[in-house]
Structures are given as C-alpha cells and as structure tokens.
Design an enzyme around this catalytic site. Structure first.
Site, PDB file in Angstrom:
ATOM      1  N   ILE A 147       3.181  -1.943   6.030  1.00 60.87           N
ATOM      2  CA  ILE A 147       3.341  -3.370   5.775  1.00 60.87           C
ATOM      3  C   ILE A 147       4.303  -3.575   4.608  1.00 60.87           C
ATOM      4  O   ILE A 147       4.142  -2.974   3.551  1.00 60.87           O
ATOM      5  CB  ILE A 147       1.977  -4.017   5.433  1.00 60.87           C
ATOM      6  CG1 ILE A 147       0.974  -3.773   6.558  1.00 60.87           C
ATOM      7  CG2 ILE A 147       2.136  -5.509   5.150  1.00 60.87           C
ATOM      8  CD1 ILE A 147      -0.468  -4.068   6.176  1.00 60.87           C
ATOM      9  N   CYS A 148       5.298  -4.429   4.819  1.00 59.55           N
ATOM     10  CA  CYS A 148       6.224  -4.791   3.744  1.00 59.55           C
ATOM     11  C   CYS A 148       5.696  -6.077   3.114  1.00 59.55           C
ATOM     12  O   CYS A 148       5.855  -7.165   3.666  1.00 59.55           O
ATOM     13  CB  CYS A 148       7.631  -4.999   4.301  1.00 59.55           C
ATOM     14  SG  CYS A 148       8.826  -5.427   3.024  1.00 59.55           S
ATOM     15  N   LEU A 149       5.041  -5.922   1.982  1.00 62.33           N
ATOM     16  CA  LEU A 149       4.448  -7.057   1.278  1.00 62.33           C
ATOM     17  C   LEU A 149       4.564  -6.772  -0.209  1.00 62.33           C
ATOM     18  O   LEU A 149       4.122  -5.713  -0.671  1.00 62.33           O
ATOM     19  CB  LEU A 149       2.977  -7.216   1.707  1.00 62.33           C
ATOM     20  CG  LEU A 149       2.183  -8.371   1.121  1.00 62.33           C
ATOM     21  CD1 LEU A 149       2.812  -9.714   1.486  1.00 62.33           C
ATOM     22  CD2 LEU A 149       0.749  -8.330   1.615  1.00 62.33           C
TER      23      LEU A 149
END
Length: 167
Positions: A99-101
């Site tokens: 996840i790109c967060l």
C-alpha cells in the site's frame, strides 16, 4: 551493552503498546463495525484485519483482508501493512498488496494506532491518489478521466476476490 539494554526496553515498550491496543480493540469491537482487527495467538507483532469496502465506491459490499507486520520499534516505526485480498486500486500493488500511503512511510507518527491505520486505508479506498500509483493500469484509467473503466474493473475484482461466493 547499552544498545542491547535499549533494545530490550524498546521491545518491552512495543509489547506494552500493542497489548494496550489489543485490549482497546476487544473493548470497542462493536464501535467500528467496518474494521475487525485480530492479533495472532502466538505473536503480538502479527495482526490481520478485515475491513469493509466503503459505501458508494466500487469496493462497497466487499470485505478485504489486511496483514500487519509490526516492527519491534513500534510505535516509533510504522507497521508494514498489505492487502491479502486482491484489489484494483492505484495505490495498491496488484501482486504484492503493498500500500502506498504516506502514514505508512514518511508521515508516520506514534499517535497512529493499528485501528486508525485501518481507517486511513478505508479512506484511501474511497479517495485514490492516481498520481502516485503502485498499480499503473488503475492509475492510468483515473488520470485519463476514464472513471467508468476504473470503476468497472474495481467492481469486477471486488466481486471476484472480496465478496462471499454464492451457492
């Protein structure tokens, strides 16, 4: 010697924090029906979560499983979180579930909890960021303005991977 003593103290602090979060999750199970966080029976540094797809999104009706690998330096360092359920989303790597967060990277704060990380992931599902994609196909559909194409693919994968099979 000082380093190993500090490491031991950090490990104890991490366990204490995770145990506190565990007790909070047990106490507030019904408070947040969209999130079900579960600690591994034998390792407090491994958690899973089931999150409900946000309403009025292509993920609505789906239940998505997340895996948490919590570092021994938690809460000073963020947990590693990934989707175990396949999801078509620009900020989630389709194969690995990464996840790109920002809060899981450079914007992490010890004030975040595993529960609040789940809430942030649900918010990301509702509001994708196509300009920093891990899934380029998904990001390109949104960036080119093909909302219908994106929603169609996302709904299809939600039906295939995140919804209970009928019959």
């Amino acid at each position: 010697m000082k380093f190993s003593c500090w490491s031991f103290l950090q490990l104890q602090a991490s366990r204490a924090r995770l145990f506190k979060e565990y007790k909070e999750v047990q106490r507030e199970k019904s408070a947040d029906p969209d999130i079900q966080l579960v600690c591994d029976d034998s390792n407090i540094f491994k958690w899973t979560a089931l999150i409900k797809g946000p309403s009025e999104t292509p993920y609505e009706g789906g239940v998505f499983q997340l895996a948490f690998a919590v570092p021994e330096q938690y809460p000073l360092q963020p947990p590693q979180v990934r989707f175990l359920t396949k999801i078509f989303h620009p900020n989630v790597h389709f194969k690995t579930g990464e996840i790109c967060l920002d809060i899981l990277k450079n914007a992490w704060s010890p004030a975040w909890t595993l529960q609040s990380v789940c809430r942030a992931i649900i918010a990301l599902m509702a509001h994708p960021e196509p300009d920093s994609p891990l899934n380029c196909d998904s990001g390109n559909l949104l960036r080119s303005g093909d909302l219908r194409g994106f929603q169609s693919m996302a709904k299809m994968y939600t039906r295939l991977a995140a919804m209970p099979k009928k019959g």
